[in-house]
Design a protein around this motif. Structure first.
Motif, PDB file in Angstrom:
ATOM      1  N   ARG A  27       0.801  -1.104   0.074  1.00 42.68           N
ATOM      2  CA  ARG A  27      -0.023  -0.119   0.089  1.00 42.68           C
ATOM      3  C   ARG A  27       1.017   1.243   0.080  1.00 42.68           C
ATOM      4  O   ARG A  27       0.632   2.309  -0.506  1.00 42.68           O
ATOM      5  N   LEU A  28       1.733   1.211   0.772  1.00 39.77           N
ATOM      6  CA  LEU A  28       2.897   2.362   0.667  1.00 39.77           C
ATOM      7  C   LEU A  28       3.562   2.545  -0.441  1.00 39.77           C
ATOM      8  O   LEU A  28       3.550   3.744  -0.961  1.00 39.77           O
ATOM      9  N   VAL A  29       3.978   1.562  -1.098  1.00 42.34           N
ATOM     10  CA  VAL A  29       4.755   1.773  -2.263  1.00 42.34           C
ATOM     11  C   VAL A  29       3.842   2.282  -3.540  1.00 42.34           C
ATOM     12  O   VAL A  29       4.109   3.278  -4.401  1.00 42.34           O
ATOM     13  N   VAL A  30       2.443   1.812  -3.470  1.00 43.34           N
ATOM     14  CA  VAL A  30       1.503   2.343  -4.571  1.00 43.34           C
ATOM     15  C   VAL A  30       1.346   3.734  -4.256  1.00 43.34           C
ATOM     16  O   VAL A  30       1.307   4.546  -5.119  1.00 43.34           O
ATOM     17  N   LEU A  31       0.931   4.049  -2.965  1.00 47.70           N
ATOM     18  CA  LEU A  31       0.715   5.650  -2.552  1.00 47.70           C
ATOM     19  C   LEU A  31       2.138   6.394  -3.202  1.00 47.70           C
ATOM     20  O   LEU A  31       1.920   7.692  -3.842  1.00 47.70           O
ATOM     21  N   GLN A  32       3.166   6.230  -2.827  1.00 44.73           N
ATOM     22  CA  GLN A  32       4.573   6.719  -3.424  1.00 44.73           C
ATOM     23  C   GLN A  32       4.487   6.937  -4.772  1.00 44.73           C
ATOM     24  O   GLN A  32       4.719   7.607  -5.305  1.00 44.73           O
ATOM     25  N   ALA A  33       4.187   5.710  -5.313  1.00 38.30           N
ATOM     26  CA  ALA A  33       4.356   5.732  -6.871  1.00 38.30           C
ATOM     27  C   ALA A  33       3.408   6.567  -7.758  1.00 38.30           C
ATOM     28  O   ALA A  33       3.268   6.595  -8.807  1.00 38.30           O
ATOM     29  N   ALA A  34       2.229   6.895  -6.888  1.00 39.74           N
ATOM     30  CA  ALA A  34       1.069   7.646  -7.668  1.00 39.74           C
ATOM     31  C   ALA A  34       1.609   9.291  -7.478  1.00 39.74           C
ATOM     32  O   ALA A  34       0.995   9.970  -8.299  1.00 39.74           O
ATOM     33  N   HIS A  35       2.556   9.599  -6.997  1.00 39.18           N
ATOM     34  CA  HIS A  35       3.140  10.858  -7.254  1.00 39.18           C
ATOM     35  C   HIS A  35       4.000  10.848  -8.597  1.00 39.18           C
ATOM     36  O   HIS A  35       4.960  10.206  -8.658  1.00 39.18           O
ATOM     37  N   LEU A 182       1.847  -1.470 -10.790  1.00 40.54           N
ATOM     38  CA  LEU A 182       2.200  -1.863  -9.266  1.00 40.54           C
ATOM     39  C   LEU A 182       1.014  -2.534  -8.809  1.00 40.54           C
ATOM     40  O   LEU A 182       1.099  -3.675  -8.269  1.00 40.54           O
ATOM     41  N   LEU A 183       0.010  -1.663  -8.761  1.00 40.30           N
ATOM     42  CA  LEU A 183      -1.196  -2.388  -8.128  1.00 40.30           C
ATOM     43  C   LEU A 183      -1.937  -3.562  -8.706  1.00 40.30           C
ATOM     44  O   LEU A 183      -2.135  -4.752  -8.159  1.00 40.30           O
ATOM     45  N   TYR A 184      -2.100  -3.497 -10.053  1.00 46.66           N
ATOM     46  CA  TYR A 184      -2.735  -4.588 -10.818  1.00 46.66           C
ATOM     47  C   TYR A 184      -1.941  -5.874 -11.480  1.00 46.66           C
ATOM     48  O   TYR A 184      -2.438  -6.835 -11.745  1.00 46.66           O
ATOM     49  N   GLU A 185      -0.644  -5.435 -11.969  1.00 45.63           N
ATOM     50  CA  GLU A 185       0.042  -6.372 -12.771  1.00 45.63           C
ATOM     51  C   GLU A 185       1.348  -6.691 -12.192  1.00 45.63           C
ATOM     52  O   GLU A 185       1.769  -8.141 -12.391  1.00 45.63           O
TER      53      GLU A 185
END
Length: 458
Positions: A27-35, A182-185
């Protein structure tokens, strides 16, 4: 330092060290990668697609070093991050420039680390009481201040944090490219870990597809509501149930374990345990050995332009490079020598003594995070690129053996040196691992850092 962090028994440090933090790591990595700045840096400079778990571990390990270390180690980690991020920048496919040192991106990465600890507590049914939350945020902000962010780039209190996160999600984040992948694949296509190779290709594909799907549903269920609403992510009933069972169950189990099993960092659960005093600085003998065994090619106890040219010659001879390839190596070593001469030849005699080299290198590394970038690291990049015979951006053991092997190098020491650089144990060395190992050799005060035994065991 702008502020001191609270002791190791304070809530944020303690909770960040609990093993159940891994439940919110993706969850943390996905949030960071959305920037968008983080996404661009990951897309063009990271090996996360081939080594996703390494990306998570690097994020968590850095957080551990920042928030579980003494003041000296904290500064060293900040300097290490500055060195790494200085080389991450460029232009995206749609023409937008990005720089990993962007204050807004750096603030977002730090704030999501704190927010993920808060989320871990909330998802487990044990949210921070208001007073404890503010104390934990003050502790976090004391460390975050070391990054030199202005007062306006971090919320002043934990009460302001939720509003800041909401605005950033709505106004700044993007959910396409890296974050969506990151999230789906990613987890369904990640390479098989070495320990699971017994499953075979078919077994691993089946398992990774199931794990990837469940991890995506869990992550969506755990993401902040504003993030889901902003990007149209739907939390499934299965994802919510999985989140409830995992977080509540982990809280019941982990919080009943003794501290040595509950925490990833020794002593994190006890405020009464004294901090270990910094070990003796082990850099001087390593630098002495590097001077004698690597730099002083002529064996006369001094370093001159001839020594650096001899090193470049040996690299080129081993690798049988083209004329153009040799020119790049020699140019890099020539620039390295000019940097050494300008900063170390205090008496102007055109040579550098061993004492001058050691003293100047120690002072330079302590004073300036970019010190190694001006001489050593460019030369090492040229060496790496020259040794990378197939141009895939990796050194396998065969390529490493050609570069560093020889009749005087015992096979066991050669293998040990390779393992020192191959920090993730995947059988190949990336350029980042190669450079990081040498940075460790020159900057790590304790002998436990991976790169400190590059020249063999002391």
């Amino acid at each position: 330092m702008a502020a001191s962090a609270a002791g190791p028994g304070a809530s944020f440090r303690r909770d960040l060290s609990e093993w159940r933090i891994v439940l919110v790591a993706w969850r943390l990595v996905v949030l960071q990668a959305a920037h968008p700045v983080v996404a661009a840096g990951m897309a063009e400079h990271s090996t996360y697609r081939g080594h996703p778990w390494r990306r998570v571990e690097h994020t968590m390990a850095s957080g551990r070093r920042l928030f579980q270390a003494d003041e000296e180690q904290l500064w060293r980690e900040v300097q290490r991050l500055d060195r790494a991020h200085r080389r991450i920048g460029g232009t995206t496919g749609d023409g937008r420039g990005y720089d990993a040192r962007d204050p807004d991106a750096r603030a977002w990465v730090l704030l999501t680390l704190f927010e993920s600890v808060v989320a871990m507590r909330e998802l487990s049914g044990d949210p921070y009481p208001a007073e404890e939350l503010e104390a934990s945020y003050r502790e976090f902000a004391g460390v975050a201040a070391v990054f030199g962010l202005s007062s306006g780039e971090l919320p002043a209190t934990a009460a302001e944090l939720r509003g800041r996160l909401h605005r950033t999600v709505v106004e700044r984040l993007e959910f396409d490219g890296t974050a969506r992948h990151l999230l789906y694949e990613l987890l369904s296509e990640t390479p098989c870990p070495r320990r699971l190779r017994f499953l075979g290709p078919v077994g691993w594909r089946a398992l990774s597809a199931v794990v990837g799907r469940l991890a995506a549903e869990l992550t969506v269920a755990d993401l902040p509501a504003v993030f889901r609403e902003r990007f149209g992510l739907v939390s499934t009933r299965r994802g919510r149930l999985l989140s409830l069972l995992l977080h509540r169950g982990a809280r019941v189990v982990v919080t009943r374990l003794p501290d040595r099993h509950r925490y990833r960092a020794p002593g994190a659960g006890s405020s009464s345990r004294p901090r270990r005093q910094p070990r003796q600085d082990t850099r001087p003998p390593r630098l002495d050995r590097f001077f004698r065994e690597v730099l002083d090619q002529t064996g006369d106890g001094h370093l001159t332009a001839h020594d650096l040219r001899a090193m470049a010659h040996n690299v080129c001879w081993q690798l049988e490079l083209s004329e153009e390839g040799e020119a790049r190596v020699f140019d890099a070593f020539e620039r390295w020598w000019e940097e050494l001469r300008a900063g170390m030849d205090t008496d102007g005699d055109g040579r550098v003594s061993r004492a001058e080299y050691i003293a100047a290198t120690l002072a330079g590394c302590d004073r300036d995070p970019a010190y190694l970038e001006r001489g050593l690291l460019p030369a090492l990049r040229a060496v790496f690129e020259a040794a990378d015979a197939d141009g895939d951006g990796l050194l396998d053991f065969a390529e490493y053996r050609v570069l560093f092997g020889g009749r005087r190098v015992h096979p066991a020491e050669l293998s040990h040196g390779f393992r020192q650089l191959d920090t993730d144990g995947d059988g190949v060395i990336t350029a980042a691992e190669f450079l990081r190992g040498f940075v460790d050799y020159f900057t790590a005060r304790a002998p436990s850092a991976p790169g400190t035994q590059l020249l063999g065991r002391a």
